[in-house]
Motif scaffolding. Structure first.
Motif, PDB file in Angstrom:
ATOM      1  N   LYS A   1      44.601  41.503  48.273  1.00 13.97           N
ATOM      2  CA  LYS A   1      45.577  42.395  47.643  1.00 13.97           C
ATOM      3  C   LYS A   1      45.774  42.082  46.164  1.00 13.97           C
ATOM      4  O   LYS A   1      46.317  42.897  45.411  1.00 13.97           O
ATOM      5  CB  LYS A   1      46.921  42.301  48.379  1.00 13.97           C
ATOM      6  CG  LYS A   1      46.887  42.778  49.827  1.00 13.97           C
ATOM      7  CD  LYS A   1      48.268  42.714  50.452  1.00 13.97           C
ATOM      8  CE  LYS A   1      48.259  43.216  51.893  1.00 13.97           C
ATOM      9  NZ  LYS A   1      47.398  42.386  52.758  1.00 13.97           N
ATOM     10  N   LEU A   2      45.327  40.903  45.752  1.00 13.17           N
ATOM     11  CA  LEU A   2      45.475  40.505  44.347  1.00 13.17           C
ATOM     12  C   LEU A   2      44.196  40.730  43.540  1.00 13.17           C
ATOM     13  O   LEU A   2      44.153  40.436  42.346  1.00 13.17           O
ATOM     14  CB  LEU A   2      45.874  39.027  44.266  1.00 13.17           C
ATOM     15  CG  LEU A   2      47.178  38.638  44.977  1.00 13.17           C
ATOM     16  CD1 LEU A   2      47.417  37.137  44.851  1.00 13.17           C
ATOM     17  CD2 LEU A   2      48.361  39.429  44.423  1.00 13.17           C
ATOM     18  N   ALA A   3      43.160  41.249  44.183  1.00 11.42           N
ATOM     19  CA  ALA A   3      41.883  41.461  43.498  1.00 11.42           C
ATOM     20  C   ALA A   3      41.990  42.589  42.477  1.00 11.42           C
ATOM     21  O   ALA A   3      42.668  43.596  42.697  1.00 11.42           O
ATOM     22  CB  ALA A   3      40.798  41.784  44.517  1.00 11.42           C
ATOM     23  N   THR A   4      41.305  42.407  41.349  1.00  9.99           N
ATOM     24  CA  THR A   4      41.255  43.430  40.301  1.00  9.99           C
ATOM     25  C   THR A   4      39.804  43.660  39.899  1.00  9.99           C
ATOM     26  O   THR A   4      38.890  42.948  40.345  1.00  9.99           O
ATOM     27  CB  THR A   4      42.052  42.993  39.060  1.00  9.99           C
ATOM     28  OG1 THR A   4      41.363  41.902  38.421  1.00  9.99           O
ATOM     29  CG2 THR A   4      43.469  42.556  39.440  1.00  9.99           C
ATOM     30  N   GLY A   5      39.589  44.611  39.030  1.00  6.74           N
ATOM     31  CA  GLY A   5      38.242  44.898  38.552  1.00  6.74           C
ATOM     32  C   GLY A   5      37.595  43.706  37.876  1.00  6.74           C
ATOM     33  O   GLY A   5      36.367  43.532  37.940  1.00  6.74           O
ATOM     34  N   ASP A   6      38.400  42.869  37.235  1.00  6.52           N
ATOM     35  CA  ASP A   6      37.849  41.699  36.548  1.00  6.52           C
ATOM     36  C   ASP A   6      37.180  40.729  37.519  1.00  6.52           C
ATOM     37  O   ASP A   6      36.250  40.007  37.147  1.00  6.52           O
ATOM     38  CB  ASP A   6      38.950  40.967  35.778  1.00  6.52           C
ATOM     39  CG  ASP A   6      39.392  41.726  34.535  1.00  6.52           C
ATOM     40  OD1 ASP A   6      38.626  42.599  34.075  1.00  6.52           O
ATOM     41  OD2 ASP A   6      40.501  41.455  34.039  1.00  6.52           O
ATOM     42  N   ASP A   7      37.642  40.689  38.764  1.00  2.33           N
ATOM     43  CA  ASP A   7      37.044  39.793  39.753  1.00  2.33           C
ATOM     44  C   ASP A   7      35.610  40.196  40.091  1.00  2.33           C
ATOM     45  O   ASP A   7      34.806  39.356  40.501  1.00  2.33           O
ATOM     46  CB  ASP A   7      37.875  39.792  41.040  1.00  2.33           C
ATOM     47  CG  ASP A   7      39.217  39.103  40.863  1.00  2.33           C
ATOM     48  OD1 ASP A   7      39.239  37.988  40.308  1.00  2.33           O
ATOM     49  OD2 ASP A   7      40.241  39.691  41.265  1.00  2.33           O
TER      50      ASP A   7
END
Length: 231
Positions: A39-45
């Motif tokens: 749920k904390l994943a973003t595009g930067d990951d």
């Protein structure tokens, strides 16, 4: 009667993704990695940059492989893929090696390369090709392969692997530069040559961890196999 199934590839993922993190407080642990809360994943990951930058090829072999595996790009965890950029100076060589856990798809962006692999026993057949920009070549998992820049300019290739961590074993270094060294008697019997030749092959690794020997030594090794293919 019992049957056992062995798998030689990355396990299939049971979730969308598992971004590897060094956080002992998380609860998910997959493929030897702790997983970031999805749920904390973003595009930067899922983003990696820098493969457009030319690498320094001023080394013994005149080539540099930049491997982007799960240890460099944590989002690859559980996805079963990784990739690399390989830079070649003119006459640069990516020396004979193998990837124990993955096949490799190889695409030439710039330059002209001679690439090939050797099939397993008993044939040990060399399969090779001259490759130009836009050409794609496949190296099957576990087989010894190499690439040599046969053009007059630098060469650049991208490679993709069917594992998040394909591994790499450089054949000359593994045989003659292992730590501790392989017993000389093993190598003299395996290659059917005398102790002096084995010592000459091991000597460069004691000095600078590279593999540069006289052509006569290589000729002696090849001659032994031409006379007596004992496998």
């Amino acid at each position: 009667m019992f049957f056992f199934l062995a798998s030689a590839s990355d396990p299939s993922s049971l979730q969308d993704f598992c971004i590897a993190v060094n956080d002992l407080n998380v609860t998910e642990f997959i493929n030897g990695k702790f997983c970031k809360d999805s749920k904390l994943a973003t595009g930067d990951d899922f983003f990696f940059t820098g493969l457009n930058v030319p690498r320094n090829t001023s080394n013994t072999f005149g080539s540099t492989a930049t491997i982007v595996s799960v240890d460099i790009f944590p989002a690859l965890n559980t996805l079963g893929i990784s990739f690399a950029r390989i830079d070649f100076a003119p006459n640069g060589l990516n020396p004979p090696h193998m990837h124990p856990r993955a096949s490799e798809v190889f695409i030439v962006l710039e330059g002209t390369l001679y690439g090939g692999f050797v099939t397993s026993n008993p044939d040990n057949r060399l399969i090779s090709k001259i490759l130009h920009p836009g050409d794609v070549f496949v190296f099957p998992a576990g087989l010894i392969h190499f690439q040599l820049n046969v053009g007059n300019t630098n060469a650049i290739v991208y490679a993709a692997f069917g594992s998040q961590n394909p591994g790499r074993t450089d054949i000359p270094k593994a045989l003659f530069g292992s730590n501790p060294p392989i017993f000389t008697g093993v190598l003299t019997k395996a290659f059917q040559v005398d102790t002096n030749i084995i010592n000459d092959l091991q000597a460069p690794y004691r000095m600078d961890n590279s593999f540069q020997v006289d052509k006569n030594i290589i000729n002696d090794l090849q001659a032994a196999f031409k006379m007596d293919n004992y496998y």
